[in-house]
Design an enzyme around this catalytic site. Sequence first.
Site, PDB file in Angstrom:
ATOM      1  NE  ARG A 226       7.184   5.151   1.933  1.00 16.17           N
ATOM      2  CZ  ARG A 226       6.948   4.007   2.780  1.00 16.17           C
ATOM      3  NH1 ARG A 226       7.043   4.197   4.137  1.00 16.17           N
ATOM      4  NH2 ARG A 226       6.668   2.740   2.365  1.00 16.17           N
ATOM      5  CG  HIS A 274      11.403   2.380   7.523  1.00 20.50           C
ATOM      6  ND1 HIS A 274      11.450   3.041   6.130  1.00 20.50           N
ATOM      7  CD2 HIS A 274      10.078   1.888   7.695  1.00 20.50           C
ATOM      8  CE1 HIS A 274       9.979   2.997   5.635  1.00 20.50           C
ATOM      9  NE2 HIS A 274       9.266   2.089   6.451  1.00 20.50           N
TER      10      HIS A 274
HETATM   11  P1  NAP Z   1      -4.217   4.055   3.248  1.00 23.18           P
HETATM   12  O1  NAP Z   1      -5.234   2.908   3.666  1.00 23.18           O
HETATM   13  O2  NAP Z   1      -3.962   4.244   1.603  1.00 23.18           O
HETATM   14  O3  NAP Z   1      -4.589   5.281   3.762  1.00 23.18           O
HETATM   15  C1  NAP Z   1      -4.009   6.670   3.476  1.00 23.18           C
HETATM   16  C2  NAP Z   1      -4.969   7.579   4.338  1.00 23.18           C
HETATM   17  O4  NAP Z   1      -4.272   8.798   3.928  1.00 23.18           O
HETATM   18  C3  NAP Z   1      -6.417   7.636   3.858  1.00 23.18           C
HETATM   19  O5  NAP Z   1      -7.289   7.945   5.051  1.00 23.18           O
HETATM   20  C4  NAP Z   1      -6.471   8.670   3.030  1.00 23.18           C
HETATM   21  O6  NAP Z   1      -7.723   9.583   2.750  1.00 23.18           O
HETATM   22  C5  NAP Z   1      -5.462   9.752   3.659  1.00 23.18           C
HETATM   23  N1  NAP Z   1      -4.894  10.674   2.556  1.00 23.18           N
HETATM   24  C6  NAP Z   1      -4.312  10.551   1.364  1.00 23.18           C
HETATM   25  N2  NAP Z   1      -4.157  11.606   0.743  1.00 23.18           N
HETATM   26  C7  NAP Z   1      -4.614  12.535   1.292  1.00 23.18           C
HETATM   27  C8  NAP Z   1      -4.848  13.970   1.255  1.00 23.18           C
HETATM   28  N3  NAP Z   1      -4.449  14.619   0.115  1.00 23.18           N
HETATM   29  N4  NAP Z   1      -5.385  14.743   2.115  1.00 23.18           N
HETATM   30  C9  NAP Z   1      -5.913  14.167   3.311  1.00 23.18           C
HETATM   31  N5  NAP Z   1      -5.839  12.808   3.484  1.00 23.18           N
HETATM   32  C10 NAP Z   1      -5.208  12.099   2.619  1.00 23.18           C
HETATM   33  O7  NAP Z   1      -2.769   3.934   3.632  1.00 23.18           O
HETATM   34  P2  NAP Z   1      -2.105   2.988   4.894  1.00 23.18           P
HETATM   35  O8  NAP Z   1      -2.133   1.348   4.575  1.00 23.18           O
HETATM   36  O9  NAP Z   1      -2.936   3.581   5.903  1.00 23.18           O
HETATM   37  O10 NAP Z   1      -0.663   3.466   4.988  1.00 23.18           O
HETATM   38  C11 NAP Z   1      -0.094   4.838   5.019  1.00 23.18           C
HETATM   39  C12 NAP Z   1       1.209   4.974   4.778  1.00 23.18           C
HETATM   40  O11 NAP Z   1       1.970   4.351   5.801  1.00 23.18           O
HETATM   41  C13 NAP Z   1       1.873   4.095   3.560  1.00 23.18           C
HETATM   42  O12 NAP Z   1       1.476   5.043   2.288  1.00 23.18           O
HETATM   43  C14 NAP Z   1       3.236   4.122   3.965  1.00 23.18           C
HETATM   44  O13 NAP Z   1       3.844   5.202   3.420  1.00 23.18           O
HETATM   45  C15 NAP Z   1       3.259   4.215   5.408  1.00 23.18           C
HETATM   46  N6  NAP Z   1       3.775   2.934   5.918  1.00 23.18           N
HETATM   47  C16 NAP Z   1       5.003   2.920   6.840  1.00 23.18           C
HETATM   48  C17 NAP Z   1       5.314   1.959   7.489  1.00 23.18           C
HETATM   49  C18 NAP Z   1       6.625   1.895   8.371  1.00 23.18           C
HETATM   50  O14 NAP Z   1       7.089   0.975   8.600  1.00 23.18           O
HETATM   51  N7  NAP Z   1       7.028   3.247   8.915  1.00 23.18           N
HETATM   52  C19 NAP Z   1       4.737   0.614   7.176  1.00 23.18           C
HETATM   53  C20 NAP Z   1       3.778   0.673   6.528  1.00 23.18           C
HETATM   54  C21 NAP Z   1       3.284   1.865   5.690  1.00 23.18           C
HETATM   55  P3  NAP Z   1      -9.165   8.703   2.373  1.00 23.18           P
HETATM   56  O15 NAP Z   1      -9.515   7.701   3.477  1.00 23.18           O
HETATM   57  O16 NAP Z   1     -10.187   9.789   2.023  1.00 23.18           O
HETATM   58  O17 NAP Z   1      -8.775   7.974   1.152  1.00 23.18           O
END
Ligand code: NAP
Length: 311
Positions: A226, A274
């Site tokens: 993001r 995006h």
């Molecule tokens: P997720 O499964 O919730 O994983 C988030 C990761 O970030 C987890 O490993 C979490 O740690 C870590 N995290 C969160 N807060 C943190 C902090 N304060 N310090 C350290 N690590 C932290 O999310 P996801 O499905 O992988 O997706 C991630 C993001 O990708 C989404 O939120 C979205 O914004 C973005 N996204 C972008 C696109 C695009 O097309 N550009 C598409 C889809 C998603 P833990 O494992 O310890 O909980």
Amino acid sequence: MIPFINQLPKDEEVRWLAALNQRLPNENVVSFSELKSSDKAGIELAIVANPNIDELAELKSLIWVHSVWAGVEHLMLSLANSSIDVVRLMDPTLSQTMAEAVLAWSLYLHREMPRYAKQQRKKQWQQHQLVPASKRRIGILGLGELGQVSAKQLQINGFNVMGWSRTEKAIENISCFSGDSGLAEMVAQSDILVCLLPLTSITKGIINKSLLNQLPTGSAIINFARGGIINTSDLLAALDSNHLNHAVLDVFEHEPLNAESELWQHPDITVLPHISAPTNLNSASDIVAKNITTYRTTGQLPTTVNKLIGY
Ligand code: NAP
């Protein structure tokens, strides 16, 4: 009756409604505009894609919403004080799509494509020493659904891969870090830093001057998460001082990126609209339908977003 609350173009909404109804033969998934006032009172579940919050607020019995997107940051902010639970899309197909994008743009940086493109424009024939993938250290911020699959993909392709998460992890062949000291340790060794963190009150602006300064000189950054996670003026300063070599940005605080933004023309920034991991309508519809069917038969909600930590 399940409303599909979205702000999609009409033809896209029609495709989603067809896919969802096909997979949920005992339900009637309808556009929000098709709901009568009498229908609204009994709705406990909605499927959403970046919904208009005013429309959600009209559904007084709503218990939970299932997003067809993986990123639900905007929705979480809007529903922070509400009792409505949010289920986001967790889809292995999406994770694989993101992993492919991470690999593609890591290779773009690793094989110095921006540098050779610049040279071509100057008709400059100059070879630079090849760095083997095993010597290229890639740090991933976020080891969740998308980060873990991306890390694995990079590792399979021979890179030296590290990852940082909030809670400690142990993943084969990936050096895992957590906490503030873990962040500093990983960032200091990242030739390429890939951001796959959710945007939360803690991660907002986390890629700032201090973090960028800790990256090795000549490193590069990829943001597929993001826009708000990066402080843009700090990023521009790091690029302009040549501390940072290049940035690949797929996400921005305001999308679409404003035509006036200096990011468009910056010689060391690749702007993408995006596109790193779009939702796949078929796999996402399968997952949403399965989750809703389970809920109808068992009353069990799928994993919901944790409102306290914001993801
Ligand atoms: P997720 O499964 O919730 O994983 C988030 C990761 O970030 C987890 O490993 C979490 O740690 C870590 N995290 C969160 N807060 C943190 C902090 N304060 N310090 C350290 N690590 C932290 O999310 P996801 O499905 O992988 O997706 C991630 C993001 O990708 C989404 O939120 C979205 O914004 C973005 N996204 C972008 C696109 C695009 O097309 N550009 C598409 C889809 C998603 P833990 O494992 O310890 O909980």
